[in-house]
Write a protein that holds these residues in place. Structure first.
Motif, PDB file in Angstrom:
ATOM      1  N   ALA A  22     -30.144   9.257  16.250  1.00 27.78           N
ATOM      2  CA  ALA A  22     -30.612   8.496  17.406  1.00 27.78           C
ATOM      3  C   ALA A  22     -31.819   9.173  18.063  1.00 27.78           C
ATOM      4  O   ALA A  22     -32.725   8.500  18.552  1.00 27.78           O
ATOM      5  CB  ALA A  22     -29.481   8.324  18.412  1.00 27.78           C
ATOM      6  N   ALA A  23     -31.829  10.507  18.052  1.00 29.50           N
ATOM      7  CA  ALA A  23     -32.938  11.239  18.676  1.00 29.50           C
ATOM      8  C   ALA A  23     -34.259  10.926  17.975  1.00 29.50           C
ATOM      9  O   ALA A  23     -35.312  10.845  18.621  1.00 29.50           O
ATOM     10  CB  ALA A  23     -32.654  12.742  18.648  1.00 29.50           C
ATOM     11  N   ASP A  24     -34.215  10.744  16.662  1.00 38.88           N
ATOM     12  CA  ASP A  24     -35.414  10.358  15.908  1.00 38.88           C
ATOM     13  C   ASP A  24     -35.945   9.008  16.375  1.00 38.88           C
ATOM     14  O   ASP A  24     -37.153   8.798  16.490  1.00 38.88           O
ATOM     15  CB  ASP A  24     -35.079  10.232  14.416  1.00 38.88           C
ATOM     16  CG  ASP A  24     -35.416  11.482  13.630  1.00 38.88           C
ATOM     17  OD1 ASP A  24     -35.960  12.432  14.235  1.00 38.88           O
ATOM     18  OD2 ASP A  24     -35.130  11.494  12.422  1.00 38.88           O
ATOM     19  N   PHE A  35     -23.868   4.933  10.157  1.00 37.57           N
ATOM     20  CA  PHE A  35     -24.215   6.234   9.572  1.00 37.57           C
ATOM     21  C   PHE A  35     -25.072   7.084  10.507  1.00 37.57           C
ATOM     22  O   PHE A  35     -25.410   8.230  10.183  1.00 37.57           O
ATOM     23  CB  PHE A  35     -24.946   6.060   8.236  1.00 37.57           C
ATOM     24  CG  PHE A  35     -24.043   5.573   7.131  1.00 37.57           C
ATOM     25  CD1 PHE A  35     -22.749   6.046   7.013  1.00 37.57           C
ATOM     26  CD2 PHE A  35     -24.507   4.654   6.205  1.00 37.57           C
ATOM     27  CE1 PHE A  35     -21.911   5.608   5.998  1.00 37.57           C
ATOM     28  CE2 PHE A  35     -23.678   4.210   5.177  1.00 37.57           C
ATOM     29  CZ  PHE A  35     -22.384   4.679   5.067  1.00 37.57           C
ATOM     30  N   LEU A  36     -25.468   6.552  11.665  1.00 33.61           N
ATOM     31  CA  LEU A  36     -26.166   7.379  12.651  1.00 33.61           C
ATOM     32  C   LEU A  36     -25.111   8.078  13.517  1.00 33.61           C
ATOM     33  O   LEU A  36     -23.952   8.133  13.138  1.00 33.61           O
ATOM     34  CB  LEU A  36     -27.130   6.520  13.462  1.00 33.61           C
ATOM     35  CG  LEU A  36     -28.288   5.955  12.613  1.00 33.61           C
ATOM     36  CD1 LEU A  36     -29.116   4.970  13.412  1.00 33.61           C
ATOM     37  CD2 LEU A  36     -29.178   7.076  12.095  1.00 33.61           C
ATOM     38  N   ASP A  37     -25.512   8.621  14.674  1.00 33.82           N
ATOM     39  CA  ASP A  37     -24.578   9.366  15.509  1.00 33.82           C
ATOM     40  C   ASP A  37     -24.280   8.593  16.794  1.00 33.82           C
ATOM     41  O   ASP A  37     -24.970   7.625  17.116  1.00 33.82           O
ATOM     42  CB  ASP A  37     -25.156  10.742  15.827  1.00 33.82           C
ATOM     43  CG  ASP A  37     -26.539  10.639  16.450  1.00 33.82           C
ATOM     44  OD1 ASP A  37     -27.381   9.874  15.933  1.00 33.82           O
ATOM     45  OD2 ASP A  37     -26.774  11.286  17.471  1.00 33.82           O
ATOM     46  N   ALA A  38     -23.253   9.054  17.524  1.00 34.76           N
ATOM     47  CA  ALA A  38     -22.783   8.324  18.711  1.00 34.76           C
ATOM     48  C   ALA A  38     -23.845   8.237  19.806  1.00 34.76           C
ATOM     49  O   ALA A  38     -23.742   7.389  20.697  1.00 34.76           O
ATOM     50  CB  ALA A  38     -21.517   8.975  19.262  1.00 34.76           C
ATOM     51  N   ALA A  39     -24.873   9.078  19.723  1.00 33.42           N
ATOM     52  CA  ALA A  39     -25.963   8.996  20.709  1.00 33.42           C
ATOM     53  C   ALA A  39     -26.724   7.678  20.603  1.00 33.42           C
ATOM     54  O   ALA A  39     -27.548   7.352  21.455  1.00 33.42           O
ATOM     55  CB  ALA A  39     -26.927  10.173  20.536  1.00 33.42           C
ATOM     56  N   LEU A  73     -28.558   5.199  23.750  1.00 29.46           N
ATOM     57  CA  LEU A  73     -29.920   4.762  23.428  1.00 29.46           C
ATOM     58  C   LEU A  73     -30.012   3.233  23.425  1.00 29.46           C
ATOM     59  O   LEU A  73     -30.939   2.650  24.010  1.00 29.46           O
ATOM     60  CB  LEU A  73     -30.350   5.324  22.072  1.00 29.46           C
ATOM     61  CG  LEU A  73     -31.724   4.863  21.579  1.00 29.46           C
ATOM     62  CD1 LEU A  73     -32.828   5.322  22.523  1.00 29.46           C
ATOM     63  CD2 LEU A  73     -31.992   5.368  20.164  1.00 29.46           C
ATOM     64  N   ALA A  74     -29.050   2.585  22.773  1.00 29.20           N
ATOM     65  CA  ALA A  74     -29.054   1.116  22.708  1.00 29.20           C
ATOM     66  C   ALA A  74     -28.949   0.514  24.106  1.00 29.20           C
ATOM     67  O   ALA A  74     -29.642  -0.453  24.439  1.00 29.20           O
ATOM     68  CB  ALA A  74     -27.901   0.628  21.832  1.00 29.20           C
ATOM     69  N   GLY A 124     -15.834   5.034  13.178  1.00 29.35           N
ATOM     70  CA  GLY A 124     -16.478   5.929  14.155  1.00 29.35           C
ATOM     71  C   GLY A 124     -16.666   5.305  15.521  1.00 29.35           C
ATOM     72  O   GLY A 124     -15.701   4.851  16.143  1.00 29.35           O
ATOM     73  N   PHE A 125     -17.935   5.279  15.980  1.00 26.73           N
ATOM     74  CA  PHE A 125     -18.245   4.785  17.328  1.00 26.73           C
ATOM     75  C   PHE A 125     -18.470   3.273  17.367  1.00 26.73           C
ATOM     76  O   PHE A 125     -18.806   2.725  18.420  1.00 26.73           O
ATOM     77  CB  PHE A 125     -19.485   5.501  17.870  1.00 26.73           C
ATOM     78  CG  PHE A 125     -20.678   5.395  16.958  1.00 26.73           C
ATOM     79  CD1 PHE A 125     -21.476   4.259  16.960  1.00 26.73           C
ATOM     80  CD2 PHE A 125     -20.996   6.427  16.082  1.00 26.73           C
ATOM     81  CE1 PHE A 125     -22.559   4.148  16.102  1.00 26.73           C
ATOM     82  CE2 PHE A 125     -22.088   6.315  15.224  1.00 26.73           C
ATOM     83  CZ  PHE A 125     -22.867   5.166  15.236  1.00 26.73           C
ATOM     84  N   MET A 126     -18.288   2.582  16.215  1.00 29.32           N
ATOM     85  CA  MET A 126     -18.576   1.137  16.189  1.00 29.32           C
ATOM     86  C   MET A 126     -17.774   0.333  17.214  1.00 29.32           C
ATOM     87  O   MET A 126     -18.313  -0.593  17.833  1.00 29.32           O
ATOM     88  CB  MET A 126     -18.373   0.574  14.785  1.00 29.32           C
ATOM     89  CG  MET A 126     -19.368   1.079  13.754  1.00 29.32           C
ATOM     90  SD  MET A 126     -21.085   0.729  14.197  1.00 29.32           S
ATOM     91  CE  MET A 126     -21.146  -1.035  13.926  1.00 29.32           C
ATOM     92  N   PRO A 127     -16.473   0.648  17.432  1.00 23.93           N
ATOM     93  CA  PRO A 127     -15.726  -0.130  18.417  1.00 23.93           C
ATOM     94  C   PRO A 127     -16.393  -0.154  19.797  1.00 23.93           C
ATOM     95  O   PRO A 127     -16.395  -1.186  20.464  1.00 23.93           O
ATOM     96  CB  PRO A 127     -14.371   0.585  18.471  1.00 23.93           C
ATOM     97  CG  PRO A 127     -14.212   1.158  17.101  1.00 23.93           C
ATOM     98  CD  PRO A 127     -15.608   1.598  16.713  1.00 23.93           C
ATOM     99  N   GLU A 128     -16.971   0.973  20.212  1.00 26.53           N
ATOM    100  CA  GLU A 128     -17.604   0.991  21.533  1.00 26.53           C
ATOM    101  C   GLU A 128     -18.843   0.094  21.555  1.00 26.53           C
ATOM    102  O   GLU A 128     -19.107  -0.594  22.547  1.00 26.53           O
ATOM    103  CB  GLU A 128     -17.969   2.417  21.957  1.00 26.53           C
ATOM    104  CG  GLU A 128     -18.547   2.407  23.354  1.00 26.53           C
ATOM    105  CD  GLU A 128     -18.692   3.767  23.993  1.00 26.53           C
ATOM    106  OE1 GLU A 128     -18.217   4.770  23.419  1.00 26.53           O
ATOM    107  OE2 GLU A 128     -19.291   3.809  25.086  1.00 26.53           O
ATOM    108  N   LEU A 129     -19.585   0.078  20.451  1.00 22.17           N
ATOM    109  CA  LEU A 129     -20.747  -0.819  20.387  1.00 22.17           C
ATOM    110  C   LEU A 129     -20.310  -2.273  20.510  1.00 22.17           C
ATOM    111  O   LEU A 129     -20.934  -3.064  21.209  1.00 22.17           O
ATOM    112  CB  LEU A 129     -21.505  -0.626  19.075  1.00 22.17           C
ATOM    113  CG  LEU A 129     -22.457   0.542  18.973  1.00 22.17           C
ATOM    114  CD1 LEU A 129     -23.140   0.514  17.610  1.00 22.17           C
ATOM    115  CD2 LEU A 129     -23.491   0.497  20.087  1.00 22.17           C
ATOM    116  N   LEU A 130     -19.219  -2.609  19.809  1.00 22.30           N
ATOM    117  CA  LEU A 130     -18.722  -3.993  19.871  1.00 22.30           C
ATOM    118  C   LEU A 130     -18.335  -4.348  21.300  1.00 22.30           C
ATOM    119  O   LEU A 130     -18.599  -5.451  21.777  1.00 22.30           O
ATOM    120  CB  LEU A 130     -17.513  -4.186  18.950  1.00 22.30           C
ATOM    121  CG  LEU A 130     -17.722  -3.924  17.465  1.00 22.30           C
ATOM    122  CD1 LEU A 130     -16.492  -4.341  16.668  1.00 22.30           C
ATOM    123  CD2 LEU A 130     -18.923  -4.687  16.955  1.00 22.30           C
ATOM    124  N   ALA A 131     -17.695  -3.388  21.980  1.00 19.85           N
ATOM    125  CA  ALA A 131     -17.242  -3.654  23.348  1.00 19.85           C
ATOM    126  C   ALA A 131     -18.417  -3.838  24.302  1.00 19.85           C
ATOM    127  O   ALA A 131     -18.344  -4.611  25.252  1.00 19.85           O
ATOM    128  CB  ALA A 131     -16.346  -2.512  23.829  1.00 19.85           C
TER     129      ALA A 131
END
Ligand code: ADP
Length: 202
Positions: free
Chosen positions: A71-73, A103-107, A111-112, A137-144
């Motif tokens: 995400a930092a990139d 495949f990226l990180d929770a950051a 960012l989104a 991984g962190f996908m559930p939080e993105l969906l929420a």
């Protein structure tokens, strides 16, 4: 082409492998380009640097993308060193698309959200479940947190029903629940499967 959201928002496209996530991302991005919007597309790099590449669907359609490590990139690419995104104003793209976001990180989550708050239409595509059918991984939080979620299905390779899961095969056999996600040297493949035909070796 005005967004129904009056500004930035987050759209997520999920489903198993072969469900057309990349196709759908490419479709949305292509329409934004036709509408003369400024679009930046990213995807995880397999190697250790960021460079120009393309998002490709299994059916062969492509769109230009930047390969990134994390995400930092993406933040650096959009903002230049150390600059706050919301201070970027007109220099931010109208649309940011990311493929294989799992495949990226929770950051990627803050960012989104930051991009959406700054007025950007953020379109993220990725797997909702891993090969065990566990939330990825962190996908559930993105969906929420998304304004819009599209859950796509593939076609089950066994029975032809809608497939919601990614079957992992190692040497032709279903993978075990505790097989490492990355298996060096093993011959592995993936197939789309429905709930009935998704298997884990005991
Ligand atoms: P994803 O990004 O979800 O992995 P893609 O957009 O790359 O999916 O590819 C979707 C395309 O894959 C379909 O349009 C179809 O041409 C092809 N395909 C191959 N196997 C299957 C399957 N079992 N179910 C559905 N589509 C499949």
């Amino acid at each position: 082409l005005k967004s129904p959201y009056h500004g930035g928002h987050l759209e997520v496209i999920v489903g198993p492998m072969f469900s057309g996530k990349s196709e759908e991302l490419i479709r949305r991005v292509t329409r934004a380009v036709i509408a003369r919007q400024r679009v930046s597309v990213f995807k995880p790099a397999l190697d250790d640097r960021y460079h120009d590449t393309a998002v490709a669907s299994h059916a062969g359609r492509t769109v230009n993308a930047v390969a990134v490590r994390d995400a930092a990139d993406i933040r650096a690419h959009l903002s230049g060193e150390g600059t706050l995104l919301h201070a970027q104003g007109d220099t931010l793209p109208d649309v940011v698309g990311i493929d294989e976001v799992q495949f990226l990180d929770a950051a990627i989550i803050p960012l989104a959200l930051e991009l959406a708050d700054a007025g950007v239409r953020v379109i993220l595509a990725g797997l909702d479940q891993d090969f065990r059918a566990e939330p990825f991984g962190f996908m559930p939080e993105l969906l929420a947190r998304a304004e819009s979620v599209e859950k796509l299905t593939a076609i089950c390779t066994v029975c032809g029903a809608p497939a919601t899961r990614s079957q992992r095969l190692i040497g032709g056999q279903p993978a075990r629940f505790d097989d490492p996600v990355v298996l060096v040297g093993a011959e592995e493949s993936y197939e789309a499967r429905c709930r009935v035909h998704h298997e884990l070796r005991g």
